[in-house]
Scaffold this active site. Structure first.
Site, short mmCIF file in Angstrom:
data_model
loop_
_atom_site.label_atom_id
_atom_site.label_comp_id
_atom_site.label_asym_id
_atom_site.label_seq_id
_atom_site.Cartn_x
_atom_site.Cartn_y
_atom_site.Cartn_z
N ARG A 1 0.82 -1.22 0.00
CA ARG A 1 0.00 0.00 0.00
C ARG A 1 0.86 1.27 0.00
O ARG A 1 0.47 2.29 -0.53
CB ARG A 1 -0.88 0.05 1.27
CG ARG A 1 -1.97 -0.96 1.39
CD ARG A 1 -2.74 -0.75 2.71
NE ARG A 1 -1.96 -1.05 3.90
CZ ARG A 1 -1.86 -2.26 4.46
NH1 ARG A 1 -2.52 -3.26 3.94
NH2 ARG A 1 -1.13 -2.46 5.55
N ARG B 1 7.64 -12.54 22.10
CA ARG B 1 8.09 -12.14 23.44
C ARG B 1 8.09 -13.27 24.46
O ARG B 1 8.85 -13.27 25.40
CB ARG B 1 7.18 -11.02 23.98
CG ARG B 1 7.35 -9.72 23.27
CD ARG B 1 6.40 -8.69 23.86
NE ARG B 1 6.29 -7.53 22.99
CZ ARG B 1 5.25 -6.72 22.94
NH1 ARG B 1 4.20 -6.93 23.73
NH2 ARG B 1 5.24 -5.69 22.13
N CYS C 1 5.03 -1.58 25.46
CA CYS C 1 5.40 -0.22 25.87
C CYS C 1 5.21 0.03 27.36
O CYS C 1 6.06 0.64 28.02
CB CYS C 1 4.60 0.80 25.05
SG CYS C 1 2.89 0.35 24.79
N GLN D 1 -2.66 5.07 29.43
CA GLN D 1 -1.90 4.87 28.19
C GLN D 1 -2.44 5.71 27.04
O GLN D 1 -3.66 5.76 26.79
CB GLN D 1 -1.90 3.38 27.82
CG GLN D 1 -1.16 2.55 28.86
CD GLN D 1 -1.10 1.05 28.55
OE1 GLN D 1 -1.33 0.26 29.44
NE2 GLN D 1 -0.79 0.67 27.33
N SER E 1 -1.49 6.79 20.94
CA SER E 1 -0.47 6.40 19.95
C SER E 1 0.00 4.96 20.16
O SER E 1 0.55 4.35 19.25
CB SER E 1 0.73 7.35 19.98
OG SER E 1 1.29 7.37 21.27
N HIS F 1 2.89 7.43 27.95
CA HIS F 1 2.16 6.59 28.89
C HIS F 1 2.55 6.98 30.33
O HIS F 1 3.72 7.25 30.61
CB HIS F 1 2.54 5.11 28.71
CG HIS F 1 1.99 4.46 27.47
ND1 HIS F 1 1.17 5.10 26.56
CD2 HIS F 1 2.15 3.20 27.01
CE1 HIS F 1 0.86 4.24 25.59
NE2 HIS F 1 1.44 3.10 25.83
N1 NAP Z 1 2.77 2.32 19.38
C1 NAP Z 1 3.36 1.83 20.46
O1 NAP Z 1 3.44 2.46 21.54
C2 NAP Z 1 3.97 0.47 20.40
C3 NAP Z 1 4.75 0.07 21.47
C4 NAP Z 1 5.33 -1.18 21.45
C5 NAP Z 1 5.12 -1.99 20.37
N2 NAP Z 1 4.34 -1.59 19.32
C6 NAP Z 1 4.16 -2.51 18.21
O2 NAP Z 1 4.82 -2.00 17.04
C7 NAP Z 1 4.10 -2.43 15.88
C8 NAP Z 1 3.73 -1.23 15.02
O3 NAP Z 1 2.96 -0.32 15.79
P1 NAP Z 1 2.64 1.16 15.28
O4 NAP Z 1 2.10 1.84 16.48
O5 NAP Z 1 3.81 1.76 14.58
O6 NAP Z 1 1.47 0.89 14.21
P2 NAP Z 1 1.01 1.79 12.97
O7 NAP Z 1 1.28 3.23 13.22
O8 NAP Z 1 -0.38 1.36 12.69
O9 NAP Z 1 1.97 1.32 11.76
C9 NAP Z 1 1.93 0.00 11.27
C10 NAP Z 1 3.08 -0.21 10.28
O10 NAP Z 1 3.09 -1.59 9.89
C11 NAP Z 1 3.02 -1.66 8.48
N3 NAP Z 1 2.26 -2.85 8.08
C12 NAP Z 1 1.02 -3.21 8.45
N4 NAP Z 1 0.66 -4.37 7.85
C13 NAP Z 1 1.71 -4.75 7.08
C14 NAP Z 1 1.96 -5.83 6.22
N5 NAP Z 1 1.05 -6.80 6.00
N6 NAP Z 1 3.15 -5.89 5.58
C15 NAP Z 1 4.08 -4.94 5.77
N7 NAP Z 1 3.91 -3.87 6.57
C16 NAP Z 1 2.74 -3.78 7.23
C17 NAP Z 1 2.30 -0.40 8.07
O11 NAP Z 1 2.58 -0.15 6.71
P3 NAP Z 1 1.48 0.59 5.78
O12 NAP Z 1 1.61 2.05 6.09
O13 NAP Z 1 1.96 0.24 4.42
O14 NAP Z 1 0.14 0.03 6.12
C18 NAP Z 1 2.95 0.61 9.02
O15 NAP Z 1 4.22 0.99 8.52
C19 NAP Z 1 2.91 -3.24 16.40
O16 NAP Z 1 3.29 -4.60 16.46
C20 NAP Z 1 2.73 -2.72 17.80
O17 NAP Z 1 2.10 -3.66 18.64
C21 NAP Z 1 3.77 -0.37 19.31
#
Ligand code: NAP
Length: 340
Positions: free
Chosen positions: A39, A99, A130, A157, A160, A243
């Site tokens: 995408r 994890r 997080c 929390q 984001s 958070h």
């Molecule tokens: N946000 C936090 O505080 C936090 C903390 C710890 C861990 N995490 C983890 O980090 C990960 C990402 O979180 P985020 O907050 O950055 O989410 P996000 O803002 O929704 O971004 C998701 C990212 O993943 C990509 N993606 C989704 N489906 C995909 C696929 N099938 N193939 C390749 N790329 C794909 C998206 O690409 P597109 O733009 O192309 O869709 C985007 O770059 C999650 O596993 C989340 O649980 C987040």
């Protein structure tokens, strides 16, 4: 000579922060690739003063790349992390997929850097949730001094933590409150998040706790000490980034609040801001964009034999995700790969 580094999820909240932090901390990068889903093919993202063009992870060849920082959610990670690992590229993963695998190290560099060598088992390293990451940074130095028996934590929390869609939902609902002709029903969250708080993060477990609460319990045990008992209540609040956690800690030994404050002042990754006057503490809006985990409101809990209360705030996209992943990359470089 530096590293060939991949950032997967480069268009997301965490992936963008990973690129920012790799540049800010001058990680020794020889070459960098920004990946996302098909995408986003061709989308431009910033890396310091450079612009990178996003590539499709599905057609990317990980051969010859040293490490890949993943932030793409568990489903996509299940497909692409084994591919990268099999190609000899060490995966540092932000999703919850790996994890709890006993063969995969779950690392917060301030707490258990020695676990880095276990990366060899599967060529994968996991990054914690997080809300766990910032809490264990505070707990570890106190545990080393007085041995923690039990932790009671309530979290506040930010949206984001639920990705870019979570931030959009708070923004759109907030605007809609002032414009009654538009209706923005809950989608990412279970109830309206604007001007509200929601005592549910992730799905419910059989015992009535949520998966987010369960993660805090099992991840704290894996990172610090399996004997520590944790009970958590995780709550989503209408804050964009940062958070907060109210943490009550019961120790085996007595720990005076002044000593606890001194220990935390000296501990890596922590900034103590604790003045007993109006505003003499840190709130989430002040921590956004910062590296530190901020500790305030340190005080004795006289209702138990050896108790301390504290308030812990950190940028969830940084220490809670991207910063911790980059710190793991630095640790891997320093201790194992030794380039740069
Ligand atoms: N946000 C936090 O505080 C936090 C903390 C710890 C861990 N995490 C983890 O980090 C990960 C990402 O979180 P985020 O907050 O950055 O989410 P996000 O803002 O929704 O971004 C998701 C990212 O993943 C990509 N993606 C989704 N489906 C995909 C696929 N099938 N193939 C390749 N790329 C794909 C998206 O690409 P597109 O733009 O192309 O869709 C985007 O770059 C999650 O596993 C989340 O649980 C987040």
């Amino acid at each position: 000579m530096g590293y060939r580094v991949v950032v997967a999820g480069a268009t997301g909240n965490v992936g963008r922060e990973m690129l920012n932090i790799l540049a800010e901390r001058q990680f020794p990068v020889d070459e960098i690739a920004a990946l996302a889903s098909r995408r986003s093919l061709g989308t431009e993202v910033s890396f310091g003063d450079k612009t990178l063009t996003t590539q499709d992870i599905d057609t990317f060849d990980f051969t010859g790349w040293d490490m890949a920082l993943f932030a793409i959610g568990s489903d996509a990670t299940k497909v692409y992390a084994p591919k990268a690992a099999a190609a000899g590229c060490v995966v540092i993963d932000n999703s919850s997929l790996y994890r709890y695998d006993p063969d995969i190290p779950l690392i917060v560099p301030e707490c258990n850097p020695q676990a880095i060598h276990d990366y060899k088992n599967k060529n994968i390293i996991a990054n914690p949730n997080c809300s766990t990451a910032q809490m264990v940074v505070a707990l570890k130095p106190l545990h080393d001094r007085a041995k923690i028996k039990r932790v009671v934590v309530s979290t506040y929390q930010s949206v984001s933590g639920a990705g870019k869609d979570g931030m959009d939902e708070l923004w759109d609902q907030t605007k809609a409150v002032y414009n009654p002709t538009t209706d923005v029903p809950p989608n990412k969250f279970q109830k309206q998040i604007a001007f509200n708080v929601i005592p549910q993060i992730d799905v419910f477990m059989e015992d009535g706790s949520t998966k987010e609460e369960w993660k805090m319990v099992v991840e704290t045990k894996k990172i610090i000490d399996p004997s520590i008992k944790v009970t958590a209540t995780c709550v989503r609040v209408p804050v964009f980034v940062g958070h907060s956690e109210a943490v009550n800690i019961e120790f085996e030994e007595f720990l005076d609040e002044d000593e606890a404050r001194d220990i935390l002042r000296e501990a890596p990754g922590i900034m103590v801001i604790d003045k007993r006057e109006p505003g003499g503490y840190v709130s989430p809006i002040e921590c956004a964009g910062d590296f530190a985990t901020f500790i305030s409101r340190i005080r004795q809990d006289s209702t138990v034999e050896n108790g301390i209360n504290l308030w812990c705030v950190s940028d969830n996209l940084r220490k809670g995700a991207a910063l911790n992943a980059v710190q793991i990359a630095e640790l891997l470089g320093r201790e194992v790969l030794k380039k740069g």
